[in-house]
Write an enzyme that holds these catalytic residues in place. Sequence first.
Site, short mmCIF file in Angstrom:
data_model
loop_
_atom_site.label_atom_id
_atom_site.label_comp_id
_atom_site.label_asym_id
_atom_site.label_seq_id
_atom_site.Cartn_x
_atom_site.Cartn_y
_atom_site.Cartn_z
N VAL A 151 66.51 50.04 49.80
CA VAL A 151 66.67 51.13 49.32
C VAL A 151 65.58 51.73 48.24
O VAL A 151 65.53 50.86 47.21
CB VAL A 151 68.22 51.16 48.47
N GLY B 161 62.55 51.64 48.51
CA GLY B 161 61.34 50.80 48.61
C GLY B 161 61.01 49.83 47.31
O GLY B 161 61.70 49.08 47.06
N ILE C 274 61.29 50.56 44.22
CA ILE C 274 62.23 50.98 42.80
C ILE C 274 63.28 49.85 42.96
O ILE C 274 63.99 49.69 43.76
CB ILE C 274 63.05 52.30 42.96
N GLY D 174 50.69 60.67 58.52
CA GLY D 174 51.36 59.05 58.75
C GLY D 174 52.62 59.03 57.69
O GLY D 174 53.54 57.86 57.60
N ASP E 244 68.41 58.28 57.62
CA ASP E 244 67.81 57.42 56.81
C ASP E 244 68.40 57.44 55.42
O ASP E 244 68.74 56.35 54.62
CB ASP E 244 66.25 57.58 56.72
N LYS F 258 70.69 54.33 53.08
CA LYS F 258 70.54 53.73 51.83
C LYS F 258 71.59 54.12 50.86
O LYS F 258 72.12 53.33 50.08
CB LYS F 258 69.24 54.44 51.57
N GLY G 140 55.92 52.57 52.12
CA GLY G 140 54.45 52.16 52.16
C GLY G 140 54.62 50.54 52.17
O GLY G 140 55.30 50.03 51.28
N1 NAP Z 1 57.37 50.81 56.46
C1 NAP Z 1 57.85 51.10 55.02
O1 NAP Z 1 57.42 51.92 54.09
C2 NAP Z 1 59.43 50.46 54.77
C3 NAP Z 1 60.01 50.87 53.58
C4 NAP Z 1 60.99 50.29 53.24
C5 NAP Z 1 61.91 49.52 54.35
N2 NAP Z 1 61.34 49.26 55.33
C6 NAP Z 1 61.90 48.56 56.49
O2 NAP Z 1 61.10 47.38 56.60
C7 NAP Z 1 61.38 46.90 58.15
C8 NAP Z 1 59.85 46.97 58.55
O3 NAP Z 1 59.37 48.13 58.83
P1 NAP Z 1 57.85 48.35 58.95
O4 NAP Z 1 57.64 49.53 58.88
O5 NAP Z 1 56.94 47.11 58.57
O6 NAP Z 1 57.99 48.13 60.62
P2 NAP Z 1 56.81 47.95 61.74
O7 NAP Z 1 55.34 48.30 61.11
O8 NAP Z 1 57.04 48.64 62.97
O9 NAP Z 1 56.69 46.56 61.99
C9 NAP Z 1 57.84 45.86 62.96
C10 NAP Z 1 57.32 44.26 62.93
O10 NAP Z 1 58.33 43.80 63.72
C11 NAP Z 1 57.61 43.22 64.95
N3 NAP Z 1 58.64 42.93 66.19
C12 NAP Z 1 59.29 44.20 66.82
N4 NAP Z 1 59.98 43.60 67.56
C13 NAP Z 1 60.09 42.21 67.65
C14 NAP Z 1 60.37 41.27 68.35
N5 NAP Z 1 61.30 41.32 69.08
N6 NAP Z 1 60.28 39.89 67.97
C15 NAP Z 1 59.30 39.65 66.93
N7 NAP Z 1 58.72 40.47 66.34
C16 NAP Z 1 58.96 41.97 66.45
C17 NAP Z 1 56.35 43.95 65.29
O11 NAP Z 1 55.62 43.05 65.99
P3 NAP Z 1 54.07 43.63 66.45
O12 NAP Z 1 53.37 43.98 65.18
O13 NAP Z 1 53.46 42.58 67.15
O14 NAP Z 1 54.35 45.15 67.37
C18 NAP Z 1 55.93 44.28 64.04
O15 NAP Z 1 55.07 43.48 63.20
C19 NAP Z 1 62.29 47.91 58.68
O16 NAP Z 1 63.79 47.62 58.38
C20 NAP Z 1 62.02 49.17 57.70
O17 NAP Z 1 63.19 50.08 57.68
C21 NAP Z 1 59.94 49.87 55.58
#
Ligand code: NAP
Length: 435
Positions: free
Chosen positions: A134, A136, A138, A189, A203, A207, A304
Amino acid sequence: MAEALRVGIAGLGTVGASVARVLAHKTAELTRQCGRPIEVAAVSARSRGKDRQVDLSAAAWFDDPVALAEQADIDVFVELIGGDEGPALASVKAALARGRHVVTANKALLSRHGVALAEMAEQKGVLLNYEAAVAGGIPVIKTMREALAGNSVTRVFGILNGTCNYILTRMEAEGISFDDCLKDAQRLGYAEADPTFDIEGHDTAHKLSILTALAFGTRISAGDIYMEGISNISQADIRAAAELGYRIKLLGVAQRTESGIEQRVHPTMVPTASVIAQVHGVTNAVAIETDILGELLLSGPGAGGNATASAVVGDIADIAKSRPGFQHGPVFGWPAKQLKPYKRALMRSHAGGYFIRLTVLDRTGVFAAIAKRMADNDISLESIVQHSAGADGQKTVILVTHETTEAAVRKATDGITKDGHLTDKPQVIRIERAG
Ligand SMILES: NC(=O)c1ccc[n+]([C@@H]2O[C@H](COP(=O)([O-])OP(=O)(O)OC[C@H]3O[C@@H](n4cnc5c(N)ncnc54)[C@H](OP(=O)(O)O)[C@@H]3O)[C@@H](O)[C@H]2O)c1
């Protein structure tokens, strides 16, 4: 030196790779703060060959995150895959079933399965930490769960989606349309190729559902949340809001009302002078109102790699600092089995001020007909402004109401629509009290 805390990271994308980099670059600080080293012992992602800009050669590789959760020699399983089913759910369940602590940033997963996963964690006596899920970076979960002990929350609300706030900020600052802002956000992005999830409020709702449980000790129920996104906000709304001393923000709001717990996500007018109105761009903010503290506002980066990794690493560090055998606090502030079902306040009973923008045909009697529909529904008006007709023979009437109910506003706008004077759907935006 105490034994290292052994961590397995499943998912090495934006957040997972950032977490691995922070753990690698901040080894000395973390060891000093936690009294023991934190070691990345195992990792999993889809593509083994991808460059994650961090040396992970010492970590065991698993193609399957469930196998990592079950078989790796780890103390903590860190889920950073995403999604509310599939490998994220299966691997978190597998880790908890084996009595491993879990850290996740996955709001979709917690929104849907949070209570069941919390029950598992509490039964096994392990931690399920989710600060990054929730807002990020914060630290709102810790604040609500720990720092506000003894406080009764009356309302929690916030800007929980950076993409929406970025779009609304640019629409206001530069006078550009929603569609053009969205395209820019995608180019930079800040928005996904399919932005529906962000801009239609899903989304934010995920949260908010977590914040509601923490605020009121209730079971998580994202399906109860009333939801409206920002895609129908126009320049006409932004300009009218500014003229009236308001700014439009997409807020998630949960509050205790006489008719139950109200949870809603929608575009909201907040006074331009309020603190939350000053939260611009991709920044997030959460306001918490309580009986003892009054109003607290936390703001900062909501997404991020680095900001989110900061929260994830904080969660891992808490586990490193915890003493074996120490009873951990409940995941959502109340023991999961005691999280209560609650009475859901229907949106029709929502009470507040309303902004109503009507596009009408320029003919006699229209103004009187609008005023009559308002009066018939006991809606008292704070202001009513009509703009002179354009070349197309249409004019805009803007109404701001005193406190009334959603039911009354819907009846009045339905009546005005039936009267046949409108050339467009009425635009209704709720006004939120904010300090
Ligand atoms: N991005 C943000 O700013 C942010 C902020 C707050 C919370 N979140 C949360 O953090 C989580 C991750 O987000 P993200 O942005 O980092 O996502 P992402 O960049 O899409 O990364 C997802 C990762 O999961 C891996 N993956 C996908 N399917 C898989 C599987 N079946 N087995 C093993 N690995 C697998 C991918 O592998 P590959 O790299 O090899 O494709 C990738 O490394 C999510 O729940 C998101 O809601 C993200």
